[in-house]
Design an enzyme around this catalytic site. Sequence first.
Site, PDB file in Angstrom:
ATOM      1  N   SER A  40       0.610  -1.226  -0.038  1.00 29.11           N
ATOM      2  CA  SER A  40      -0.027  -0.077  -0.119  1.00 29.11           C
ATOM      3  C   SER A  40       0.664   1.373  -0.059  1.00 29.11           C
ATOM      4  CB  SER A  40      -0.930   0.136   1.291  1.00 29.11           C
ATOM      5  OG  SER A  40      -1.712   1.114   1.052  1.00 29.11           O
TER       6      SER A  40
ATOM      7  N   ASP B 246     -15.798   5.483   2.667  1.00 30.22           N
ATOM      8  CA  ASP B 246     -14.600   5.179   2.180  1.00 30.22           C
ATOM      9  C   ASP B 246     -14.497   4.173   1.075  1.00 30.22           C
ATOM     10  OD1 ASP B 246     -14.088   6.918   4.295  1.00 30.22           O
ATOM     11  OD2 ASP B 246     -12.563   5.465   5.293  1.00 30.22           O
TER      12      ASP B 246
END
Lengths: 387, 387
Positions: free
Chosen positions: A136, A204
């Site tokens: 990530s 989100d």
Amino acid sequence: MELKARAPGKIILAGEHAVVHGSTAVAASVNLYTYVTLRFPTSDENDDSLKIQLKDMDLEFSWPIGRLEEGLPGFTSPVSSTPKSCLPESLKLIAALVEEKNIPEAKIGLAAGISAFLWLYVCIHGYKSATVIVTSELPLGSGLGSSAAICVALSATFLALSNSVNLDLSHQGWLSFSESELELVNKWAFEGEKIIHGKPSGIDNTVSTYGNMIKFRLGELTRLESTVPLKMLITNTKVGRNTKALVAGVAERTNRHPDAMASVFTAVDFISKELAELIQSPAADDLAITEKEEKLEELMEMNQGLLQSMGVSHASIETVLRTTLKYKLASKLTGAGGGGCVLTLLPTLLSHTVVDKVMAELETCGFQCLIAEIGGKGLEICFEGSS
Amino acid sequence: MELKARAPGKIILAGEHAVVHGSTAVAASVNLYTYVTLRFPTSDENDDSLKIQLKDMDLEFSWPIGRLEEGLPGFTSPVSSTPKSCLPESLKLIAALVEEKNIPEAKIGLAAGISAFLWLYVCIHGYKSATVIVTSELPLGSGLGSSAAICVALSATFLALSNSVNLDLSHQGWLSFSESELELVNKWAFEGEKIIHGKPSGIDNTVSTYGNMIKFRLGELTRLESTVPLKMLITNTKVGRNTKALVAGVAERTNRHPDAMASVFTAVDFISKELAELIQSPAADDLAITEKEEKLEELMEMNQGLLQSMGVSHASIETVLRTTLKYKLASKLTGAGGGGCVLTLLPTLLSHTVVDKVMAELETCGFQCLIAEIGGKGLEICFEGSS
């Protein structure tokens, strides 16, 4: 078969906290991604386990397939086309499987993330051997939607290799899902988010799935089409926050000063709506873009002032504001506040020298600086070798 | 005959800028004074001039009485009981008298202050020889009402030795005026303020005259009786501001975002009203005072956030906020913003060590720190030798 998905993080452009009290908020995707690679063992490999590798943390966890069948029984005919909530009894079984792995306690949220992974995988693929690799670009737990991005990317890779989704496996490079497929991914990701956060807003995962921007108010989400390419400096103060305590603090202040706070929330509502209109209105040329950016800066500054009046600022946020103000750049906190991340609009015509100077100064304070484009693509997938 | 008057400065506790758009504001006196001494020459002195000594600037200006009679004619029977506005033709004559003195241009506002002095003096005493000495604890032009304090102290000394006011000349120490006398002083001071500022609000001279606190909205002033002894740290950023430009900036922002800004002003109105109620409600004991202080801090923080959303903050103000926030102290700008002064509440139970630390840190930034009690006495006078 091996494939990779990437799902973006998100920022809140306007309306955080006030949204809890009925105001409109606007969220946007950022071009910082979480990547998930899924690989099924080839027939000549003799790997009979489910494995997850968290590259950024240098951690790996795996469960023998037999242990999964025994510890989390009943998934012999997986139900990938119908997103399934993880009920308390299943969550308990999963927790037992996760506990076996002695996950470092310092890695907050990691156990919950692994639980979401196990749930999504077993629901969609049952007891099939696989290796899942996660990397990530999003700092964890800083309000940039890293957990949602993981859930979206996990759901996407799992669904892409299931019967629920039809993709052109010969496609070269990053490939988008169809509308209905995105909807399915989003729903599964939301189930994962529920395992991690309890009662997520769904904002989100929706932004991470669809990209671009969304407007939301009282649980209703509206997708927006941004016409302006926006660039933001995201400063991660690295100051950890307690989102629940911050939300509770605003509620308490609202109890103490109901009239003043109601006006503050109304002001935020107008700001969010204005911002949503602004980013959707056509921008003909550079001049128009500069004008839009100036308006956006003003709205950000106004929103930041209102967030300060809610009491969710922090000395570290003030430091970022003060630093960027010196360079005449507008900033606002994004997300829960009390630390976390601060957005600074980087206007199209701003020189690189200024950007470098601001970043250098912020990094001297111990902050992490990321430059991100706002409102870009959502979830995409690519088949190995093609990207 | 010699006497001395002292008139306090003021701070805006809540509502600056928003008051221009119809919100309530609250101002309070501070125990930082401007002192004016008036001395008429004794019969055996042979001084035939009007003299003003500005001790803090080490400047002295004087006019022969003959020059005043010639340059500003028509004040043979002074009209001290009726405050008189300085009409443009008189102002022109006064300007000529002031110009003769080659006042240093760097001393902004000095010429206007001297003009006000000449007007007040000649209106009240005609062409009488005198020496006037001015000293001040208030930084000039920093929004603490120094010009109003000068006008009030000048008017008070001039009136005290006129036929309009009856004072006990044998009184020892500081002496207050009666209500009607204060009213007269206030009106004359307002005429002086008009010469200095053009269109003053009347707030500064009213607070300086009466002391304590006042609430004002749409030109209507209400005197408040504070029940809490409040102490503030006043940090003078020494950053000069253009008040007119700041007020215009808020008006422009209001034109661009009418709905959001209207809500911001409404929020400020509620804050000012709440603050006014709070400072007037009885405080039984230390605990009650601490509670009040905490509420006041919250209201100050909220107001500051709203001022930031109006765009009247400044990097120097942010520096003060960030510094005091580290010590968990609440601050807000006071007055026009864009530099100027910042208030920090010093709670009753705060240790001196903390105060010393905060002040040392702020002074390292090049700021000037003053500690002041808020809401104290207004104008007072004393006869020489008695104080």
